[in-house]
Enzyme design. Sequence first.
Site, short mmCIF file in Angstrom:
data_model
loop_
_atom_site.label_atom_id
_atom_site.label_comp_id
_atom_site.label_asym_id
_atom_site.label_seq_id
_atom_site.Cartn_x
_atom_site.Cartn_y
_atom_site.Cartn_z
N HIS A 294 -21.77 29.18 33.64
CA HIS A 294 -22.83 28.51 32.88
C HIS A 294 -23.63 27.57 33.78
O HIS A 294 -23.08 26.83 34.59
CB HIS A 294 -22.22 27.71 31.73
CG HIS A 294 -23.20 26.88 30.96
ND1 HIS A 294 -24.26 27.43 30.27
CD2 HIS A 294 -23.30 25.54 30.77
CE1 HIS A 294 -24.96 26.48 29.68
NE2 HIS A 294 -24.40 25.32 29.98
N SER A 295 -24.96 27.61 33.63
CA SER A 295 -25.86 26.65 34.27
C SER A 295 -25.61 26.55 35.78
O SER A 295 -25.77 27.53 36.49
CB SER A 295 -25.69 25.28 33.58
OG SER A 295 -26.71 24.39 33.96
N TYR A 296 -25.19 25.39 36.28
CA TYR A 296 -24.96 25.22 37.72
C TYR A 296 -23.81 26.10 38.20
O TYR A 296 -23.72 26.43 39.38
CB TYR A 296 -24.67 23.76 38.05
CG TYR A 296 -24.85 23.43 39.52
CD1 TYR A 296 -26.09 23.04 40.01
CD2 TYR A 296 -23.79 23.54 40.42
CE1 TYR A 296 -26.28 22.74 41.36
CE2 TYR A 296 -23.96 23.25 41.77
CZ TYR A 296 -25.21 22.86 42.23
OH TYR A 296 -25.38 22.58 43.57
N GLY A 298 -23.59 29.16 37.68
CA GLY A 298 -24.23 30.37 38.18
C GLY A 298 -24.67 30.21 39.62
O GLY A 298 -24.53 31.12 40.44
N THR A 322 -24.81 32.28 31.89
CA THR A 322 -25.41 31.72 30.68
C THR A 322 -26.36 30.59 31.07
O THR A 322 -25.92 29.54 31.52
CB THR A 322 -24.35 31.21 29.68
OG1 THR A 322 -23.51 30.23 30.32
CG2 THR A 322 -23.47 32.36 29.21
#
Length: 418
Positions: A294-296, A298, A322
Amino acid sequence: MYGSFWSLVLVFFCFSMAQPQQVGGTDEKEKTTALKDLLSRIDLDELMKKDEPPLEFPDTLEGFEYTFNENGQLRHIKTGEPFVFNFREDLHRWNQKRYEALGEIITKHVYELLEKECDLEKVYLPIDASESEPKSFIFISKDAKTNPDKMLVLIHGSGVVRAGQWARRLIINEDLDSGTQIPYIKRAIKEGYAVIVMNPNENYIEVEKSKTQAQQPSPDSSDEPAEKRERRERTPKETKKRRDFYEKYRNPQKEKETMQLFIRDNGSPEEHALYVWDNFISKAAAENVFFVAHSYGGLAFVELMIQREAEVKHKVTAVALTDSVHNVWHQEASKTIREWMRENCCNWVSSSEPLDTSVESMLPDCPRVSAGTERHELTSWKSFQSIFRFFTEALEAKNSKSKPASSRRSSRIKHEEL
């Protein structure tokens, strides 16, 4: 008392600003003398303490008089009401500190759930750490090393969240299902996955500075020009008094000075991901590894792939992102990495479109589809069902040596190399 304090603050600053000006007339001098006398008799420390309650909070949910109900919602024990941020009117700093204190308790509560409800084990990092050095930890299932089939790896985003969480705000204001990784873990275990829960934000420990350390000049002070240092030392006493007063006004309850001791080989999310890969994932028996990032998280995965491209391609079957904040250009991902991501990754992004609808992207990396929500922190929860279907399709495709005939996959935008 609250109003009277701010009135006095206003009077004090008006008086301070008037100081450099030439005072004219006997009456003005008498007023100034009277005001000085008044201010000298005010105990500012006591006044401020009365305005802002002590920054001392309970260390248990019960102490806060909150608990999680049968639906995983945080509710007040007596009233049944959701959490209230503005517990004290007009005391934003105090309310924020109270919220942060509750957040720390929530983090410990989630850790307990990972061990008790999900049957995960806490493993400390670095694995060869001495007794005295700073440590972090991750959570792994009991079959993380031995499961020969498949493994699920979870990476949360940046900020205050820790292992097992997607968003603290959701845990406090919504429920445990939407805000934690527990639904992913339970489903993965039920479907035969081994599980590793990363903890990429646990990069250092904070220790209180000793008086000697607190008084030491900053590292750059030796480079300070002599003229500037002399000017600073010649600062008039009245100016220093006003500066000290402002510091008390800005931070009436001076908090302890701390220093950060970084954890070896885990001093950043990127370092942590690489360390967990080298010491756990790459050595695991699982032939098929799946990531949810998720977010960072990734960005941390893309950085991991840049550092361990051949290994990741060999062992990872599919990656679900995500609302990832990675950028293949800024991170300088190679053409071969971008090609692999187009075939094996999918990014569920915040969007007003229905779940799984293709979303255009300017970047030539992986397909993007709607997570069915415009709220960044909800993307992992809203795409939960779709992600597990994506993993099943990817595994079937690998086993059958052909691409799955999925309407979602076939409708994704084919990116051209830029």
